[in-house]
Design an enzyme around this catalytic site. Structure first.
Site, mmCIF file in Angstrom:
data_model
loop_
_atom_site.group_PDB
_atom_site.id
_atom_site.type_symbol
_atom_site.label_atom_id
_atom_site.label_comp_id
_atom_site.label_asym_id
_atom_site.label_seq_id
_atom_site.Cartn_x
_atom_site.Cartn_y
_atom_site.Cartn_z
ATOM 1 C CG HIS A 71 19.899 -6.417 -21.542
ATOM 2 N ND1 HIS A 71 20.397 -5.596 -22.146
ATOM 3 C CD2 HIS A 71 18.517 -5.963 -20.836
ATOM 4 C CE1 HIS A 71 19.567 -4.607 -22.063
ATOM 5 N NE2 HIS A 71 18.531 -4.977 -21.337
ATOM 6 C CG HIS B 152 16.773 -3.042 -28.759
ATOM 7 N ND1 HIS B 152 17.863 -2.168 -28.186
ATOM 8 C CD2 HIS B 152 16.191 -3.031 -27.554
ATOM 9 C CE1 HIS B 152 17.572 -1.483 -27.001
ATOM 10 N NE2 HIS B 152 16.416 -2.203 -26.759
#
Length: 587
Positions: free
Chosen positions: A132, A178
């Site tokens: 992830h 991110h």
């Protein structure tokens, strides 16, 4: 016989003598039995021992000849045990050499080192080693983005790499970052080149790149160009827009796949085409039909409720056509009721749920999730509040058949140990065949219900004999400044709630070479998903006990009999010398 000296208060000297432990009584008994009371065990007798006692049914006599030769060679190099023991030479193995063979991890590992599961089933029939936010070096809010954690994950055997794609500040290139955090970006091309270089360094089975795409159609096309340029023929994509079944890991060896949401224009066009197929050829797209389409959009489709008139549907110019052609596994996150996305008909696809969404869903739709994962792929990812890159218990996904239980591989903690332990199975190739009970339907079409109480299916007995190697891997004062360490071992079962258990040995005081000789017994209701967690700690009377090594092993893969088990550090890196001698038995 040896000694360790420790100084107290810079003036007092404490001397500790030690004797290196010899073979436990159980090992002596096995040696005597299979050597027919002789002082030497021949290759033929070793073969009988391996087949009958250790369960190595595929072992051959030439294998045993090589083991004897290797054991004698390693015995000469070993400095953990006395040098004055006699060598077996041409007569076979002495008791001490036999003991040394059993305690050698490369020769007597509890797990098979090669792929042995059926790899010809669809991808949906496997648990897949999944990362992830694979590009993050640390926490989810402010750490650097880099290709280094991607490389480390691939070197460990991870098969699913996640990249979040965002436009750069000039809107003319793609960053991996991110989004909406303080993390610093890394270029997409750098990540792709690293994936291409390291994809198959640990396993030859397919690598799947999951993309979280925040790009415009022109940048999506640029992604497609980069992927084709970097991966070349390694990049796999289907010849048709849809699949009614996923290909197998075996058929995809050495290939890289892309999984993401198809472009919205493609989805709109595909839905129109699917509706047109349901209508007679002479029927046109009526206003009522288009109103229904718009209503569907507003009620939670992946098209964000975008308006679409009839003329646009019939002549829709698809954005990023090359990009959507490269997507093998079509993905999406549910909008509206999750239960509405668990139907099993139609083209195969991937659904993503957070750990919290999964927990809320399986309370009322557990069997629907199992049924969905028999054909489709379910990806579970950590909840957004895990900003420190922690992880959750992976079994909440595995027990419902979730193939991609996505973890922050850069994190730490026991949950990550469980993940690494599961994927030591099947030769560490990154694909583990799901248990048959998660793939089957009964005569009435019903699937496995994870909430149903189950009887005990198997009992595992684990005997902890001894450990060694700490004196090589750690400094003399690492655990205690004034004396040798006081080790004890924790033995735990990790799995479904009914199977979880924790036990421990007594503490062995002031000894770098502890001998416990303690056996534990664990009943298992779902042995197919159970993991054996072993952790050694050093007892401290005044502070928290020191960590001294851990491992996590998939119980269905364990070899029976005496086994040498290596230990790992907190990050999951193998310690060079630390190991335990254990025995596994099943009833």
């Amino acid at each position: 016989m040896g000694t360790y000296n420790y100084k107290m208060f810079k003036c007092f000297n404490r001397k500790f003598t030690f004797t290196l432990p010899g073979p436990p009584p159980d090992v002596k008994e096995a040696f005597s039995k299979f050597s027919s009371g002789s002082n030497y065990m021949s290759a033929d007798q070793l073969w009988r021992f391996l087949v009958l006692h250790q369960g190595e049914v595929n072992c051959t006599l030439p294998d045993c000849d090589r083991i004897v030769d290797k054991a004698l060679e390693l015995r000469k190099q070993n400095y953990d045990y006395n040098e004055d023991h006699s060598m077996g030479g041409g007569g076979g193995l002495t008791l001490d050499e036999f003991f040394h063979f059993l305690f050698h991890n490369d020769l007597n590992n509890p797990l098979k080192s090669h792929v042995h599961h059926d790899m010809n089933a669809p991808l949906s029939h496997y648990f897949i080693y999944t990362g992830h936010n694979s590009y993050l070096t640390g926490n989810q809010l402010s750490s650097d983005c880099s290709d280094v954690p991607i490389i480390k994950a691939l070197q460990r055997g991870v098969r699913v790499i996640e990249l979040d794609l965002w436009p750069n500040s000039a809107k003319d290139d793609i960053n991996v970052v991110h989004g909406r955090t303080l993390t610093s970006p890394v270029s997409l091309i750098k990540c792709l080149k690293s994936i291409n270089k390291y994809a198959f360094c640990k396993s030859h089975y397919p690598v799947i790149i999951t993309l979280e795409d925040h790009l415009t159609p022109d940048l999506q096309e640029k992604v497609a160009e980069m992927a084709i340029q970097v991966f070349g023929e390694t990049l796999y994509y289907p010849e048709t827009d849809s699949l009614d079944e996923f290909p197998s890991p075996e058929s995809l060896k050495g290939r890289i796949l892309i999984s993401t949401n198809p472009p919205k224009e493609y989805l709109k066009s595909k839905r129109v085409k699917d509706r047109e197929k349901e209508l007679p050829e002479e029927v046109s797209l009526s206003p009522d039909f288009m109103a229904e389409m718009e209503a569907d959009d507003k009620n939670g489709s992946d098209l964000d409720g975008a308006d679409l008139n009839a003329s646009e549907c019939k002549s829709c110019q698809l954005g990023a056509p090359q990009y959507k052609r490269l997507i093998t596994i079509h993905a999406g996150k549910p909008k509206g009721q999750i239960k509405d996305h668990l139907y099993v008909d139609g083209d195969v696809r991937r659904l993503s749920l957070s750990e919290d969404e999964l927990v809320r869903t399986f309370d009322s739709h557990g069997t629907d999730i199992v049924r969905f994962t028999q054909k489709h792929i379910l990806r579970v990812y950590p909840r957004g509040t895990r900003v420190n890159s922690s992880n959750y218990r992976p079994h909440i996904g595995w027990i419902y058949g979730a193939q991609m239980v996505a973890f922050n591989m850069q994190g730490r903690g026991k949950s990550l140990w469980y993940m690494h332990g599961m994927f030591r199975a099947n030769g560490g190739c990154g694909y583990v065949k799901k248990p048959e009970f998660l793939l089957q339907k009964d005569s009435e079409g019903e699937v496995f219900d994870p909430k149903r109480k189950l009887p005990v299916q198997k009992i595992i007995k684990v005997k902890v004999y001894m450990g060694s190697g700490w004196s090589k891997d750690f400094s003399r004062t690492h655990f205690d400044a004034f004396s040798p360490p006081d080790f004890y071992t924790k033995v735990c079962i990790v799995g479904v709630p009914a199977d979880r258990a924790k036990k421990r040995t007594k503490v062995i005081l002031d000894n770098w070479f502890p001998v416990w000789n303690r056996e534990f017994e664990f009943p298992l209701t779902v042995p197919e998903l159970a993991l054996l967690r072993i952790e050694v700690r050093e007892h401290d009377k005044h502070e928290k006990d020191d960590f001294a090594g851990q491992t996590c092993l998939p119980i269905p893969e364990l070899g029976t009999g005496f086994r040498s088990v290596s230990l790992y550090d907190k990050k999951g890196q193998k310690l060079r010398s630390v190991k335990l001698l254990l025995r596994f038995q099943f009833e």
